[in-house]
Write a protein that holds these residues in place. Structure first.
Motif, PDB file in Angstrom:
ATOM      1  N   TYR A  61      11.957 -10.364 -43.387  1.00  0.00           N
ATOM      2  CA  TYR A  61      12.378 -11.693 -43.841  1.00  0.00           C
ATOM      3  C   TYR A  61      13.864 -11.754 -44.176  1.00  0.00           C
ATOM      4  CZ  TYR A  61       7.578 -13.303 -43.758  1.00  0.00           C
ATOM      5  OH  TYR A  61       6.320 -13.667 -43.346  1.00  0.00           O
ATOM      6  N   ASP A  62      14.505 -10.585 -44.302  1.00  0.00           N
ATOM      7  CA  ASP A  62      15.961 -10.590 -44.480  1.00  0.00           C
ATOM      8  C   ASP A  62      16.685 -10.563 -43.138  1.00  0.00           C
ATOM      9  OD1 ASP A  62      16.183  -7.018 -45.367  1.00  0.00           O
ATOM     10  OD2 ASP A  62      15.272  -8.080 -43.685  1.00  0.00           O
ATOM     11  N   VAL A  63      15.915 -10.815 -42.061  1.00  0.00           N
ATOM     12  CA  VAL A  63      16.457 -10.941 -40.700  1.00  0.00           C
ATOM     13  C   VAL A  63      17.154  -9.659 -40.263  1.00  0.00           C
ATOM     14  CG1 VAL A  63      17.509 -12.563 -39.078  1.00  0.00           C
ATOM     15  CG2 VAL A  63      16.883 -13.350 -41.336  1.00  0.00           C
ATOM     16  N   VAL A  64      16.588  -8.546 -40.651  1.00  0.00           N
ATOM     17  CA  VAL A  64      17.068  -7.238 -40.228  1.00  0.00           C
ATOM     18  C   VAL A  64      15.936  -6.551 -39.486  1.00  0.00           C
ATOM     19  CG1 VAL A  64      17.851  -4.964 -40.991  1.00  0.00           C
ATOM     20  CG2 VAL A  64      18.680  -7.028 -42.139  1.00  0.00           C
ATOM     21  N   GLN A  65      16.250  -5.937 -38.336  1.00  0.00           N
ATOM     22  CA  GLN A  65      15.230  -5.202 -37.603  1.00  0.00           C
ATOM     23  C   GLN A  65      15.137  -3.777 -38.119  1.00  0.00           C
ATOM     24  OE1 GLN A  65      14.219  -5.426 -33.205  1.00  0.00           O
ATOM     25  NE2 GLN A  65      15.227  -3.426 -33.247  1.00  0.00           N
ATOM     26  N   ASN A  66      13.922  -3.363 -38.403  1.00  0.00           N
ATOM     27  CA  ASN A  66      13.658  -1.979 -38.785  1.00  0.00           C
ATOM     28  C   ASN A  66      12.562  -1.408 -37.882  1.00  0.00           C
ATOM     29  OD1 ASN A  66      15.311  -1.498 -41.304  1.00  0.00           O
ATOM     30  ND2 ASN A  66      14.220  -3.351 -41.892  1.00  0.00           N
ATOM     31  N   ILE A  67      12.578  -0.114 -37.729  1.00  0.00           N
ATOM     32  CA  ILE A  67      11.561   0.573 -36.927  1.00  0.00           C
ATOM     33  C   ILE A  67      10.577   1.254 -37.872  1.00  0.00           C
ATOM     34  CG2 ILE A  67      11.126   2.406 -35.255  1.00  0.00           C
ATOM     35  CD1 ILE A  67      13.900   1.834 -34.093  1.00  0.00           C
ATOM     36  N   TYR A  68       9.302   0.984 -37.632  1.00  0.00           N
ATOM     37  CA  TYR A  68       8.253   1.551 -38.472  1.00  0.00           C
ATOM     38  C   TYR A  68       7.309   2.388 -37.602  1.00  0.00           C
ATOM     39  CZ  TYR A  68       9.855  -1.840 -41.899  1.00  0.00           C
ATOM     40  OH  TYR A  68      10.629  -2.559 -42.771  1.00  0.00           O
ATOM     41  N   TRP A  69       6.725   3.410 -38.233  1.00  0.00           N
ATOM     42  CA  TRP A  69       5.783   4.306 -37.569  1.00  0.00           C
ATOM     43  C   TRP A  69       4.466   4.340 -38.320  1.00  0.00           C
ATOM     44  CZ3 TRP A  69       6.824   6.824 -33.010  1.00  0.00           C
ATOM     45  CH2 TRP A  69       8.154   6.876 -32.593  1.00  0.00           C
ATOM     46  N   GLY A  70       3.393   4.491 -37.571  1.00  0.00           N
ATOM     47  CA  GLY A  70       2.105   4.755 -38.185  1.00  0.00           C
ATOM     48  C   GLY A  70       1.968   6.217 -38.552  1.00  0.00           C
ATOM     49  N   GLN A  71       0.838   6.545 -39.177  1.00  0.00           N
ATOM     50  CA  GLN A  71       0.630   7.910 -39.665  1.00  0.00           C
ATOM     51  C   GLN A  71       0.146   8.847 -38.570  1.00  0.00           C
ATOM     52  OE1 GLN A  71      -1.492   5.442 -39.996  1.00  0.00           O
ATOM     53  NE2 GLN A  71      -3.535   6.286 -39.550  1.00  0.00           N
ATOM     54  N   GLY A  72      -0.265   8.281 -37.447  1.00  0.00           N
ATOM     55  CA  GLY A  72      -0.733   9.102 -36.330  1.00  0.00           C
ATOM     56  C   GLY A  72      -2.245   9.218 -36.306  1.00  0.00           C
ATOM     57  N   THR A  73      -2.782   9.283 -35.101  1.00  0.00           N
ATOM     58  CA  THR A  73      -4.218   9.489 -34.922  1.00  0.00           C
ATOM     59  C   THR A  73      -4.422  10.549 -33.834  1.00  0.00           C
ATOM     60  OG1 THR A  73      -6.347   8.379 -34.510  1.00  0.00           O
ATOM     61  CG2 THR A  73      -4.476   7.601 -33.228  1.00  0.00           C
ATOM     62  N   GLN A  74      -5.321  11.474 -34.118  1.00  0.00           N
ATOM     63  CA  GLN A  74      -5.521  12.610 -33.213  1.00  0.00           C
ATOM     64  C   GLN A  74      -6.403  12.206 -32.030  1.00  0.00           C
ATOM     65  OE1 GLN A  74      -4.316  15.956 -33.399  1.00  0.00           O
ATOM     66  NE2 GLN A  74      -5.217  16.108 -31.349  1.00  0.00           N
ATOM     67  N   VAL A  75      -5.953  12.563 -30.842  1.00  0.00           N
ATOM     68  CA  VAL A  75      -6.755  12.414 -29.627  1.00  0.00           C
ATOM     69  C   VAL A  75      -6.922  13.805 -29.020  1.00  0.00           C
ATOM     70  CG1 VAL A  75      -6.810  11.495 -27.275  1.00  0.00           C
ATOM     71  CG2 VAL A  75      -6.032  10.049 -29.172  1.00  0.00           C
ATOM     72  N   THR A  76      -8.157  14.205 -28.824  1.00  0.00           N
ATOM     73  CA  THR A  76      -8.445  15.508 -28.246  1.00  0.00           C
ATOM     74  C   THR A  76      -9.329  15.319 -27.020  1.00  0.00           C
ATOM     75  OG1 THR A  76      -8.316  16.576 -30.406  1.00  0.00           O
ATOM     76  CG2 THR A  76      -9.383  17.808 -28.634  1.00  0.00           C
ATOM     77  N   VAL A  77      -8.870  15.823 -25.884  1.00  0.00           N
ATOM     78  CA  VAL A  77      -9.628  15.709 -24.640  1.00  0.00           C
ATOM     79  C   VAL A  77     -10.068  17.103 -24.225  1.00  0.00           C
ATOM     80  CG1 VAL A  77      -9.632  14.859 -22.267  1.00  0.00           C
ATOM     81  CG2 VAL A  77      -8.197  13.739 -23.991  1.00  0.00           C
ATOM     82  N   SER A  78     -11.366  17.305 -24.169  1.00  0.00           N
ATOM     83  CA  SER A  78     -11.898  18.619 -23.802  1.00  0.00           C
ATOM     84  C   SER A  78     -12.144  18.694 -22.300  1.00  0.00           C
ATOM     85  CB  SER A  78     -13.196  18.886 -24.561  1.00  0.00           C
ATOM     86  OG  SER A  78     -14.181  17.941 -24.186  1.00  0.00           O
TER      87      SER A  78
END
Length: 120
Positions: free
Chosen positions: A102-119
């Motif tokens: 809302y302060d008209v500034v672009q910021n980059i945000y990240w999620g915490q991550g989710t594990q994907v495992t392919v056997s």
């Protein structure tokens, strides 16, 4: 502040499918690009797919034709449909969003991550 919450990871056999979701919440005026990155043990984080606010998409070379990124702007959510999964797709998948606060500034945000495992 903006929070990204991912879901949908898990264990799947090669050839299977998974769908990841990432919902953004908080101080959001507008979201520009949303994307998915992944990191395997010992490797650098790499681009999987990105989608612009105008829904233009770009994919990492190894997932083209197998993965599809989409977004629901009304829900501030990005999805990653992963088909024909391979063991080399294994890793932690991170959501990223470029958010105009809302302060008209672009910021980059990240999620915490989710594990994907392919056997195999």
């Amino acid at each position: 502040q903006v929070q990204l919450v991912e879901s949908g990871g898990g264990l799947v056999q090669a050839g299977g499918s998974l769908r990841l979701s990432c919902a953004a919440s908080g101080s959001i005026f507008r979201i520009n690009d949303m994307g998915w990155y992944r990191q395997a043990p010992g490797n650098q984080r790499e681009l999987v797919a990105v989608i612009t606010s105008g829904e233009r998409t770009n994919y990492g070379g190894s997932v083209k034709g197998r993965f599809t990124i989409s977004r629901d702007n009304a829900k501030n959510t990005v999805y990653l449909q992963m088909n024909s999964l391979k063991p080399e797709d294994t890793g932690v998948y991170y959501c990223q969003a470029k958010v105009i606060n809302y302060d008209v500034v672009q910021n980059i945000y990240w999620g915490q991550g989710t594990q994907v495992t392919v056997s195999s």
